[in-house]
Structure formats: structure tokens, C-alpha cells
Design a protein around this motif. Structure first.
Motif, mmCIF file in Angstrom:
data_model
loop_
_atom_site.group_PDB
_atom_site.id
_atom_site.type_symbol
_atom_site.label_atom_id
_atom_site.label_comp_id
_atom_site.label_asym_id
_atom_site.label_seq_id
_atom_site.Cartn_x
_atom_site.Cartn_y
_atom_site.Cartn_z
ATOM 1 N N ASP A 9 -2.832 -8.394 -5.004
ATOM 2 C CA ASP A 9 -1.683 -7.505 -5.179
ATOM 3 C C ASP A 9 -0.453 -8.331 -4.837
ATOM 4 O O ASP A 9 -0.375 -8.880 -3.734
ATOM 5 N N GLY A 76 -2.547 -0.510 -8.198
ATOM 6 C CA GLY A 76 -2.440 -1.915 -8.578
ATOM 7 C C GLY A 76 -3.676 -2.434 -9.288
ATOM 8 O O GLY A 76 -3.890 -3.637 -9.347
ATOM 9 N N VAL A 137 0.896 -6.125 -11.645
ATOM 10 C CA VAL A 137 -0.485 -5.633 -11.698
ATOM 11 C C VAL A 137 -1.274 -6.402 -12.761
ATOM 12 O O VAL A 137 -2.421 -6.802 -12.532
#
Length: 155
Positions: A9, A76, A137
Motif C-alpha cells: 500500500d 487498496g 492501488v
């Protein structure tokens, strides 16, 4: 989930560029694509976002409800197996250093884009912050298939 993937992330594009620099020093990949293909794909798709017309015909055949979009942005996580955009095809296996350069340039252009941006082919209309999050993402999704093995791997 493909075995060997990592959970990533990124808070910003600088974190993506730092991770790519680590991977270029040495990595192994899970899945079907090399690091050069991953980087080429990410750079190509990010550049296409900026080149797509804001108004005009858009393929809506893959659109999902706003709740699914919100889930992806919140968690995410993109599901595996989303088809490549029409006309993109299998990414070329380029030198990872060249791929890193192309991705850096695409991310810089994306960061500088004031908007509005074209609707996403799956998630529809996104505001600028949603687009920036989705690019992070998308990068995390594909870079999760690469694991550092070089001298920078311990970081």
C-alpha cells in the motif's frame, strides 16, 4: 491470490518510485510477467489515463457499482484477473531501468494533472483524489508480484 505476492500500500508516488528502485536492483516475480513487463504496463496505463478524452464514448461493459469502487479505494486491493484495456495487450518486456524511468515520468505527469480526467473503464467517474488513489492501488497490485532480492531487499 497468486502464491508469492506481497501486500503493498503506497501513501504517495514517491513511495512507489522508491520501491521500484529497490526492485530494479534485483527481484523475483510471481505470476506471468517480468519486472520489465510490470513497469511497462503501469507506465502505459497511467499515461493512457492522461491521454483519454474526458468527454466522448467510453466502454462501460465492465462497470461495477459505486460500492465496489469504494471498497477497492478503501482496502487498496484490486482483484486479480481484470482484463487488460482494449488495445493494450501483453506488455513488452523492456529493460527494468527503462520501465522505471517511464513509470516515474507517467507518475509525475499524473501528479501534475489538474483534472478533470476521463472516466475509468471499470469504476466510472472519479475525482482527482480518487484517481490518484487508484493509480497507487494499481501500482501496488502489480508490484506485489515482485519481491526484492538485491542488496536493497532488507529495507
Amino acid at each position: 491470490m497468486t502464491p508469492g505476492r506481497r501486500t503493498l500500500d503506497y501513501p504517495d508516488f514517491d513511495a512507489i518510485n522508491a520501491e521500484v528502485a529497490r526492485l530494479v536492483e534485483g527481484c523475483s516475480t510471481a505470476g506471468a510477467w517480468s519486472l520489465g513487463q510490470i513497469l511497462h504496463h503501469l507506465a502505459s496505463v497511467t499515461s493512457r489515463v492522461l491521454a483519454a478524452p474526458v468527454d466522448g464514448p467510453h466502454d462501460t461493459s465492465l462497470r461495477v457499482p459505486p460500492e465496489r469502487r469504494d471498497e477497492v479505494l478503501a482496502t487498496g486491493r484490486l482483484p486479480e484477473g481484470i482484463p487488460l484495456p482494449a488495445g493494450l495487450g501483453q506488455p513488452e518486456d523492456i529493460d527494468p531501468r527503462e520501465g522505471a524511468r517511464l513509470l516515474r515520468e507517467a507518475l509525475a505527469a499524473m501528479a501534475a494533472a489538474p483534472g478533470p480526467l476521463a472516466p475509468h473503464r471499470v469504476f466510472g467517474h472519479l475525482d482527482r483524489d480518487q484517481w490518484l488513489r487508484l493509480v497507487r492501488v494499481h501500482c501496488a497490485h502489480h508490484l506485489s508480484f515482485a519481491t526484492p532480492t538485491g542488496p536493497e531487499a532488507a529495507r
